[in-house]
Design a protein around this motif. Structure first.
Motif, PDB file in Angstrom:
ATOM      1  N   ALA A 200     -23.880  43.204  16.018  1.00 46.79           N
ATOM      2  CA  ALA A 200     -23.236  42.076  16.257  1.00 46.79           C
ATOM      3  C   ALA A 200     -23.905  40.990  16.314  1.00 46.79           C
ATOM      4  O   ALA A 200     -23.919  39.765  15.563  1.00 46.79           O
ATOM      5  N   ALA A 201     -25.285  41.070  17.178  1.00 45.97           N
ATOM      6  CA  ALA A 201     -26.124  40.069  17.427  1.00 45.97           C
ATOM      7  C   ALA A 201     -27.077  40.128  16.014  1.00 45.97           C
ATOM      8  O   ALA A 201     -27.243  38.678  15.888  1.00 45.97           O
ATOM      9  N   ALA A 202     -27.314  41.011  15.464  1.00 48.67           N
ATOM     10  CA  ALA A 202     -28.033  40.733  14.287  1.00 48.67           C
ATOM     11  C   ALA A 202     -27.230  40.335  13.178  1.00 48.67           C
ATOM     12  O   ALA A 202     -27.537  39.377  12.191  1.00 48.67           O
ATOM     13  N   ASN A 203     -25.961  40.712  12.873  1.00 51.13           N
ATOM     14  CA  ASN A 203     -25.179  40.040  11.905  1.00 51.13           C
ATOM     15  C   ASN A 203     -25.012  38.599  12.267  1.00 51.13           C
ATOM     16  O   ASN A 203     -24.805  37.697  11.226  1.00 51.13           O
ATOM     17  N   ALA A 204     -24.964  38.179  13.325  1.00 51.25           N
ATOM     18  CA  ALA A 204     -24.797  36.783  13.552  1.00 51.25           C
ATOM     19  C   ALA A 204     -26.006  35.883  13.146  1.00 51.25           C
ATOM     20  O   ALA A 204     -25.566  34.731  12.694  1.00 51.25           O
ATOM     21  N   CYS A 205     -27.081  36.468  13.184  1.00 50.59           N
ATOM     22  CA  CYS A 205     -28.062  35.778  12.629  1.00 50.59           C
ATOM     23  C   CYS A 205     -27.955  35.514  11.144  1.00 50.59           C
ATOM     24  O   CYS A 205     -28.285  34.502  10.322  1.00 50.59           O
ATOM     25  N   PHE A 206     -27.485  36.798  10.244  1.00 54.67           N
ATOM     26  CA  PHE A 206     -27.427  36.552   9.057  1.00 54.67           C
ATOM     27  C   PHE A 206     -26.091  35.584   8.475  1.00 54.67           C
ATOM     28  O   PHE A 206     -26.357  34.920   7.391  1.00 54.67           O
ATOM     29  N   GLU A 207     -24.922  35.552   9.291  1.00 57.41           N
ATOM     30  CA  GLU A 207     -23.878  34.860   9.158  1.00 57.41           C
ATOM     31  C   GLU A 207     -24.438  33.198   9.392  1.00 57.41           C
ATOM     32  O   GLU A 207     -23.939  32.297   8.565  1.00 57.41           O
ATOM     33  N   ALA A 208     -25.437  33.282  10.397  1.00 55.07           N
ATOM     34  CA  ALA A 208     -25.868  31.713  10.593  1.00 55.07           C
ATOM     35  C   ALA A 208     -26.571  31.131   9.179  1.00 55.07           C
ATOM     36  O   ALA A 208     -26.514  29.966   8.973  1.00 55.07           O
ATOM     37  N   ASP A 209     -27.069  31.994   8.459  1.00 56.97           N
ATOM     38  CA  ASP A 209     -27.578  31.656   7.153  1.00 56.97           C
ATOM     39  C   ASP A 209     -26.785  31.802   5.953  1.00 56.97           C
ATOM     40  O   ASP A 209     -27.060  31.660   4.767  1.00 56.97           O
ATOM     41  N   GLY A 210     -25.412  31.771   6.258  1.00 58.54           N
ATOM     42  CA  GLY A 210     -24.558  31.806   5.091  1.00 58.54           C
ATOM     43  C   GLY A 210     -24.247  33.378   4.343  1.00 58.54           C
ATOM     44  O   GLY A 210     -23.549  33.423   3.363  1.00 58.54           O
ATOM     45  N   HIS A 211     -24.652  34.149   5.095  1.00 60.89           N
ATOM     46  CA  HIS A 211     -24.465  35.820   4.499  1.00 60.89           C
ATOM     47  C   HIS A 211     -23.433  36.186   4.946  1.00 60.89           C
ATOM     48  O   HIS A 211     -22.953  36.185   6.108  1.00 60.89           O
ATOM     49  N   ALA A 212     -22.754  37.510   4.320  1.00 58.04           N
ATOM     50  CA  ALA A 212     -21.764  38.088   4.968  1.00 58.04           C
ATOM     51  C   ALA A 212     -22.487  39.252   5.667  1.00 58.04           C
ATOM     52  O   ALA A 212     -23.697  39.608   5.369  1.00 58.04           O
ATOM     53  N   PRO A 213     -21.891  39.794   6.718  1.00 60.15           N
ATOM     54  CA  PRO A 213     -22.772  40.632   7.741  1.00 60.15           C
ATOM     55  C   PRO A 213     -23.076  41.752   6.833  1.00 60.15           C
ATOM     56  O   PRO A 213     -22.473  42.498   6.398  1.00 60.15           O
ATOM     57  N   PRO A 214     -24.429  42.213   6.869  1.00 55.43           N
ATOM     58  CA  PRO A 214     -24.788  43.210   6.064  1.00 55.43           C
ATOM     59  C   PRO A 214     -24.758  44.636   6.837  1.00 55.43           C
ATOM     60  O   PRO A 214     -25.066  45.547   6.143  1.00 55.43           O
ATOM     61  N   LEU A 215     -24.910  44.537   8.188  1.00 57.42           N
ATOM     62  CA  LEU A 215     -25.005  45.916   8.972  1.00 57.42           C
ATOM     63  C   LEU A 215     -23.763  46.395   9.512  1.00 57.42           C
ATOM     64  O   LEU A 215     -22.890  45.568   9.992  1.00 57.42           O
ATOM     65  N   ASP A 216     -23.634  47.768   9.370  1.00 58.08           N
ATOM     66  CA  ASP A 216     -22.289  48.310   9.705  1.00 58.08           C
ATOM     67  C   ASP A 216     -22.508  49.097  11.070  1.00 58.08           C
ATOM     68  O   ASP A 216     -23.557  49.686  11.219  1.00 58.08           O
ATOM     69  N   PRO A 217     -21.768  48.831  12.039  1.00 59.18           N
ATOM     70  CA  PRO A 217     -21.697  49.347  13.245  1.00 59.18           C
ATOM     71  C   PRO A 217     -21.832  50.965  13.492  1.00 59.18           C
ATOM     72  O   PRO A 217     -22.674  51.384  14.204  1.00 59.18           O
ATOM     73  N   VAL A 218     -21.313  51.596  12.434  1.00 64.83           N
ATOM     74  CA  VAL A 218     -21.408  53.106  12.236  1.00 64.83           C
ATOM     75  C   VAL A 218     -22.676  53.514  11.510  1.00 64.83           C
ATOM     76  O   VAL A 218     -23.414  54.354  11.891  1.00 64.83           O
ATOM     77  N   ALA A 219     -22.516  53.081  10.313  1.00 65.15           N
ATOM     78  CA  ALA A 219     -23.667  53.460   9.372  1.00 65.15           C
ATOM     79  C   ALA A 219     -25.148  53.234   9.808  1.00 65.15           C
ATOM     80  O   ALA A 219     -26.034  53.816   9.405  1.00 65.15           O
ATOM     81  N   HIS A 220     -25.193  52.092  10.630  1.00 64.47           N
ATOM     82  CA  HIS A 220     -26.606  51.662  10.890  1.00 64.47           C
ATOM     83  C   HIS A 220     -26.688  51.645  12.425  1.00 64.47           C
ATOM     84  O   HIS A 220     -27.774  51.051  13.130  1.00 64.47           O
ATOM     85  N   MET A 221     -26.045  52.441  13.149  1.00 61.56           N
ATOM     86  CA  MET A 221     -26.152  52.949  14.424  1.00 61.56           C
ATOM     87  C   MET A 221     -27.691  53.113  14.951  1.00 61.56           C
ATOM     88  O   MET A 221     -28.213  52.608  15.933  1.00 61.56           O
ATOM     89  N   ALA A 222     -28.281  54.094  14.250  1.00 61.75           N
ATOM     90  CA  ALA A 222     -29.568  54.410  14.395  1.00 61.75           C
ATOM     91  C   ALA A 222     -30.530  53.215  14.287  1.00 61.75           C
ATOM     92  O   ALA A 222     -31.680  53.106  15.183  1.00 61.75           O
TER      93      ALA A 222
END
Length: 224
Positions: A22-44
């Motif tokens: 969620a913290a990483a996705n917030a950075c991308f959203e601040a730049d106007g992007h849809a959240p690229p990281l999925d909590p399950v798929a990108h857990m590692a």
């Protein structure tokens, strides 16, 4: 003689991946992007750290990652994470009862994590675990971090233990390598981001559930 068990934090004591993503996705959203990281798929990726998450997000969005962009967003990621550190984070089943059992059996307990010390202290407090640990070494407590042996050995020493009567419980190759460098046996959990695939790292033992840890540690470091 005193026995000491040192624990990693993220992916070992608690599943922190949801709040990290969620913290990483917030950075991308601040730049106007849809959240690229999925909590399950990108857990590692989450357990590989903030910079790794930012790089992965940029690779998903643009096919490549520029370190300047990673550096630009990293302070914001830490700030967002610090403010939302325990919204999704959960202890793994059996953690609290296991720590109680180990303490009653005379084990000294500590934490050695590559999470920044301030964030690790805050999270352990919020999870209600901090008072159970006699030592806590974070990524910036010393000039070096895991897999260097120094943080692990410092966690043992500050807990009042001795290296030849200690063990590390972790979830990644970083923990395995730190334990090897320090000359300690290593237990890797099989419920972390890699599951039982961590068996390929050849730890001294695998842990499937915290209920089994006290007996397993007795085998690795027998009571005097």
């Amino acid at each position: 003689m005193t026995r000491t068990a040192i624990f990693d934090l993220d992916g070992t004591l608690a599943d922190t991946s949801g709040d990290l993503i969620a913290a990483a996705n917030a950075c991308f959203e601040a730049d106007g992007h849809a959240p690229p990281l999925d909590p399950v798929a990108h857990m590692a990726v989450a357990f590989a750290g903030g910079r790794a998450m930012l790089r992965k997000g940029y690779q998903i969005l643009h096919g490549t990652a520029q370190e300047a962009d990673v550096d630009r967003h990293y302070p914001g990621l830490l700030a967002f994470y610090g403010e939302n550190i325990d919204r999704h984070t959960r202890l793994y089943p059996g953690v609290e009862a296991c720590l109680d059992d180990l303490a009653q059996a005379g084990w000294r307990l500590g934490v050695c994590t590559n999470k920044p010390e301030g964030l690790a202290e805050d999270l352990l407090q919020r999870l209600g675990l901090r008072s159970r640990f006699a030592s806590m070494i974070g990524a910036d407590t010393l000039p070096v971090r895991k897999p260097d042996a120094a943080p692990l050995l410092a966690a043992v020493e500050r807990a009042g233990g001795q290296a030849d009567r200690s063990v590390l419980i972790g979830d990644t190759i970083t923990d395995r390598d730190a334990a090897r460098a320090a000359g300690l046996p290593c237990v890797l959990v099989s419920f972390g981001p890699e599951g039982r695939a961590v068996e390929r790292l050849q730890p001294q033992a695998l842990l499937d559930h915290y209920d089994a840890l006290p007996a397993l540690l007795d085998q690795l470091v027998p009571a005097a």
